[in-house]
Design a protein around this motif. Structure first.
Motif, PDB file in Angstrom:
ATOM      1  N   ALA A 115     -26.445 -26.012  -6.534  1.00 47.15           N
ATOM      2  CA  ALA A 115     -26.377 -26.928  -7.673  1.00 47.15           C
ATOM      3  C   ALA A 115     -25.170 -26.611  -8.554  1.00 47.15           C
ATOM      4  CB  ALA A 115     -27.666 -26.854  -8.477  1.00 47.15           C
ATOM      5  N   ALA A 116     -24.904 -25.324  -8.763  1.00 39.97           N
ATOM      6  CA  ALA A 116     -23.736 -24.938  -9.553  1.00 39.97           C
ATOM      7  C   ALA A 116     -22.438 -25.326  -8.833  1.00 39.97           C
ATOM      8  CB  ALA A 116     -23.764 -23.434  -9.818  1.00 39.97           C
ATOM      9  N   ALA A 117     -22.398 -25.123  -7.515  1.00 40.97           N
ATOM     10  CA  ALA A 117     -21.217 -25.507  -6.729  1.00 40.97           C
ATOM     11  C   ALA A 117     -20.999 -27.009  -6.787  1.00 40.97           C
ATOM     12  CB  ALA A 117     -21.377 -25.046  -5.281  1.00 40.97           C
ATOM     13  N   MET A 118     -22.077 -27.774  -6.785  1.00 46.65           N
ATOM     14  CA  MET A 118     -21.956 -29.226  -6.905  1.00 46.65           C
ATOM     15  C   MET A 118     -21.362 -29.603  -8.260  1.00 46.65           C
ATOM     16  SD  MET A 118     -22.324 -32.223  -5.559  1.00 46.65           S
ATOM     17  CE  MET A 118     -23.508 -32.178  -4.199  1.00 46.65           C
ATOM     18  N   GLY A 119     -21.757 -28.881  -9.306  1.00 43.91           N
ATOM     19  CA  GLY A 119     -21.180 -29.132 -10.624  1.00 43.91           C
ATOM     20  C   GLY A 119     -19.676 -28.924 -10.637  1.00 43.91           C
ATOM     21  N   VAL A 120     -19.219 -27.875  -9.977  1.00 45.30           N
ATOM     22  CA  VAL A 120     -17.776 -27.625  -9.862  1.00 45.30           C
ATOM     23  C   VAL A 120     -17.112 -28.765  -9.096  1.00 45.30           C
ATOM     24  CG1 VAL A 120     -16.018 -26.079  -8.921  1.00 45.30           C
ATOM     25  CG2 VAL A 120     -18.079 -25.129  -9.992  1.00 45.30           C
ATOM     26  N   SER A 121     -17.777 -29.214  -8.035  1.00 44.63           N
ATOM     27  CA  SER A 121     -17.207 -30.249  -7.174  1.00 44.63           C
ATOM     28  C   SER A 121     -17.044 -31.588  -7.886  1.00 44.63           C
ATOM     29  CB  SER A 121     -18.089 -30.421  -5.930  1.00 44.63           C
ATOM     30  OG  SER A 121     -17.569 -31.408  -5.068  1.00 44.63           O
ATOM     31  N   ILE A 122     -17.957 -31.908  -8.817  1.00 42.14           N
ATOM     32  CA  ILE A 122     -17.890 -33.217  -9.491  1.00 42.14           C
ATOM     33  C   ILE A 122     -17.326 -33.118 -10.905  1.00 42.14           C
ATOM     34  CG2 ILE A 122     -19.833 -34.086  -8.132  1.00 42.14           C
ATOM     35  CD1 ILE A 122     -21.553 -33.874 -10.661  1.00 42.14           C
ATOM     36  N   SER A 123     -16.798 -31.950 -11.273  1.00 44.81           N
ATOM     37  CA  SER A 123     -16.270 -31.786 -12.628  1.00 44.81           C
ATOM     38  C   SER A 123     -15.095 -32.706 -12.903  1.00 44.81           C
ATOM     39  CB  SER A 123     -15.861 -30.329 -12.859  1.00 44.81           C
ATOM     40  OG  SER A 123     -14.829 -29.939 -11.965  1.00 44.81           O
ATOM     41  N   TRP A 124     -14.478 -33.248 -11.857  1.00 49.23           N
ATOM     42  CA  TRP A 124     -13.339 -34.146 -12.020  1.00 49.23           C
ATOM     43  C   TRP A 124     -13.696 -35.418 -12.789  1.00 49.23           C
ATOM     44  CZ3 TRP A 124     -13.952 -39.030 -10.117  1.00 49.23           C
ATOM     45  CH2 TRP A 124     -14.924 -39.214  -9.133  1.00 49.23           C
ATOM     46  N   ILE A 125     -14.980 -35.759 -12.842  1.00 47.86           N
ATOM     47  CA  ILE A 125     -15.354 -37.001 -13.532  1.00 47.86           C
ATOM     48  C   ILE A 125     -14.986 -36.944 -15.011  1.00 47.86           C
ATOM     49  CG2 ILE A 125     -17.205 -37.508 -11.894  1.00 47.86           C
ATOM     50  CD1 ILE A 125     -19.226 -36.572 -13.960  1.00 47.86           C
ATOM     51  N   PHE A 126     -14.924 -35.734 -15.595  1.00 46.32           N
ATOM     52  CA  PHE A 126     -14.563 -35.615 -17.003  1.00 46.32           C
ATOM     53  C   PHE A 126     -13.072 -35.836 -17.226  1.00 46.32           C
ATOM     54  CE2 PHE A 126     -18.580 -33.332 -16.812  1.00 46.32           C
ATOM     55  CZ  PHE A 126     -19.229 -33.829 -17.940  1.00 46.32           C
ATOM     56  N   ALA A 127     -12.290 -35.779 -16.151  1.00 45.52           N
ATOM     57  CA  ALA A 127     -10.857 -36.066 -16.249  1.00 45.52           C
ATOM     58  C   ALA A 127     -10.568 -37.540 -16.033  1.00 45.52           C
ATOM     59  CB  ALA A 127     -10.081 -35.228 -15.235  1.00 45.52           C
ATOM     60  N   VAL A 128     -11.540 -38.274 -15.484  1.00 45.94           N
ATOM     61  CA  VAL A 128     -11.307 -39.665 -15.099  1.00 45.94           C
ATOM     62  C   VAL A 128     -12.062 -40.644 -15.985  1.00 45.94           C
ATOM     63  CG1 VAL A 128     -11.555 -41.354 -13.230  1.00 45.94           C
ATOM     64  CG2 VAL A 128     -10.858 -39.001 -12.715  1.00 45.94           C
ATOM     65  N   PHE A 129     -13.323 -40.338 -16.312  1.00 42.89           N
ATOM     66  CA  PHE A 129     -14.166 -41.261 -17.054  1.00 42.89           C
ATOM     67  C   PHE A 129     -14.419 -40.763 -18.473  1.00 42.89           C
ATOM     68  CE2 PHE A 129     -15.330 -41.647 -12.568  1.00 42.89           C
ATOM     69  CZ  PHE A 129     -15.200 -43.018 -12.364  1.00 42.89           C
ATOM     70  N   THR A 130     -14.710 -41.698 -19.370  1.00 46.11           N
ATOM     71  CA  THR A 130     -15.030 -41.321 -20.741  1.00 46.11           C
ATOM     72  C   THR A 130     -16.387 -40.631 -20.787  1.00 46.11           C
ATOM     73  OG1 THR A 130     -16.118 -43.434 -21.239  1.00 46.11           O
ATOM     74  CG2 THR A 130     -13.739 -43.301 -21.615  1.00 46.11           C
ATOM     75  N   GLY A 131     -16.560 -39.755 -21.757  1.00 44.59           N
ATOM     76  CA  GLY A 131     -17.819 -39.042 -21.894  1.00 44.59           C
ATOM     77  C   GLY A 131     -18.983 -39.975 -22.146  1.00 44.59           C
ATOM     78  N   VAL A 132     -18.753 -41.036 -22.932  1.00 43.06           N
ATOM     79  CA  VAL A 132     -19.817 -41.996 -23.245  1.00 43.06           C
ATOM     80  C   VAL A 132     -20.304 -42.700 -21.980  1.00 43.06           C
ATOM     81  CG1 VAL A 132     -20.364 -44.142 -24.460  1.00 43.06           C
ATOM     82  CG2 VAL A 132     -19.036 -42.363 -25.612  1.00 43.06           C
ATOM     83  N   SER A 133     -19.374 -43.113 -21.131  1.00 46.57           N
ATOM     84  CA  SER A 133     -19.770 -43.825 -19.912  1.00 46.57           C
ATOM     85  C   SER A 133     -20.494 -42.902 -18.945  1.00 46.57           C
ATOM     86  CB  SER A 133     -18.553 -44.461 -19.235  1.00 46.57           C
ATOM     87  OG  SER A 133     -17.668 -43.467 -18.747  1.00 46.57           O
ATOM     88  N   ILE A 134     -20.130 -41.625 -18.935  1.00 43.42           N
ATOM     89  CA  ILE A 134     -20.827 -40.655 -18.076  1.00 43.42           C
ATOM     90  C   ILE A 134     -22.271 -40.506 -18.533  1.00 43.42           C
ATOM     91  CG2 ILE A 134     -20.955 -38.221 -17.409  1.00 43.42           C
ATOM     92  CD1 ILE A 134     -17.884 -38.160 -17.502  1.00 43.42           C
ATOM     93  N   VAL A 135     -22.477 -40.377 -19.841  1.00 38.74           N
ATOM     94  CA  VAL A 135     -23.828 -40.232 -20.378  1.00 38.74           C
ATOM     95  C   VAL A 135     -24.646 -41.502 -20.131  1.00 38.74           C
ATOM     96  CG1 VAL A 135     -25.189 -39.944 -22.487  1.00 38.74           C
ATOM     97  CG2 VAL A 135     -23.143 -38.545 -22.116  1.00 38.74           C
ATOM     98  N   GLN A 136     -24.056 -42.661 -20.368  1.00 39.89           N
ATOM     99  CA  GLN A 136     -24.766 -43.919 -20.154  1.00 39.89           C
ATOM    100  C   GLN A 136     -25.180 -44.076 -18.696  1.00 39.89           C
ATOM    101  OE1 GLN A 136     -21.947 -46.824 -21.633  1.00 39.89           O
ATOM    102  NE2 GLN A 136     -22.850 -46.830 -23.676  1.00 39.89           N
ATOM    103  N   THR A 137     -24.270 -43.784 -17.788  1.00 35.03           N
ATOM    104  CA  THR A 137     -24.574 -43.901 -16.365  1.00 35.03           C
ATOM    105  C   THR A 137     -25.662 -42.923 -15.962  1.00 35.03           C
ATOM    106  OG1 THR A 137     -22.286 -44.559 -15.923  1.00 35.03           O
ATOM    107  CG2 THR A 137     -23.602 -43.887 -14.040  1.00 35.03           C
TER     108      THR A 137
END
Length: 257
Positions: A115-137
């Protein structure tokens, strides 16, 4: 004779009650493990996401006022990105191969590490999407997941036949996603995302029912080690359903920086 029937009926009723209580505890454990895994993933992704993007000018510009840090470049632009990308997939296959040879405690630790490794793998979403849209999704995914999982648990319809079709769909998605890494086709990306949402929505209901039926079939054997591992595997399956549904929905609903 009547007394014997009464005693037998009482034993059957007691056994059914025990299974019902055990099933409730088993499902609570599955969702509990999955929730801890989600927290670890979110924490790893958020913590690393904060280290990869900055508004201080660097050599790695990704937007009008956004830049990659050295950590961000190493994770998302250097050859290390391939390791980060495929590590969770390798870990899933490894987990399936070793689950029968490790203890329940070892399997649980492996799940949390994954689960922690998956978090590292998808951390790129914070460089691409806004924080608000991540939370809403995330919230929309959570609501959809809860509804689908509840339906899979309570429905009287046997949906076990969905399994082979959905698994073939996942394999197709995986192959198409790998191909599109090199093609970079927006139309293909849209199709993959749409099919991904549908496939993992179906898998959420399917996996929930499978966890329930598998427990009922094996509960009377009383093998606590097996039941513990079964809960961990169930948590892993539902965790993957949630994460994939979230990532595919984010492609539709996420506002890009």
């Amino acid at each position: 004779m009547a007394d014997f029937d009464t005693i037998r009926a009482g034993r059957v009723g007691t056994g059914a009650l025990a299974i019902d209580e055990g099933l409730r505890a088993h499902m609570n454990k599955v969702y509990g493990l999955m929730s801890v895994g989600m927290v670890l993933t979110a924490a790893a992704a958020w913590a690393l996401g904060g280290l990869t993007v900055t508004d201080t000018p660097t050599a790695y510009q990704i937007g009008a006022t956004r830049y990659l840090t050295d950590v961000g470049y190493a994770l998302y632009a250097s050859p290390l990105k391939w390791v980060i990308m495929f590590l969770p997939l390798i870990m899933v296959f490894a987990f399936g191969a070793m689950i029968n040879r490790i203890s329940a405690a070892g399997a649980q630790l492996f799940f949390y590490t994954f689960a922690a490794a998956m978090g590292v793998s998808i951390s790129w979403i914070f460089a691409v999407f806004t924080g608000v849209s991540i939370v809403q999704t995330f919230l929309i995914t959570a609501i959809a997941f809860a509804g689908l999982s509840l339906w899979g648990y309570t429905t009287k319809k046997d949906i076990s036949g969905w399994g082979s079709f959905l698994i073939m769909g996942v394999i197709g998605l995986l192959l198409a996603s790998i191909v599109n890494i090199f093609l970079a086709s927006s139309a293909m990306h849209f199709a993959i995302s749409a099919l991904g949402v549908l496939i993992f929505a179906g898998l959420t209901a399917y996996d929930t029912q499978k966890i329930k039926t598998t427990y009922i079939e094996h509960a009377q054997h009383g093998d606590q080690e097996w039941l513990a591992k079964s809960a961990i595997m169930g948590a892993l399956n539902l965790y993957l359903d949630f994460i994939n549904m979230f990532m595919f929905l984010l492609q539709f609903m996420g506002n890009r920086e």
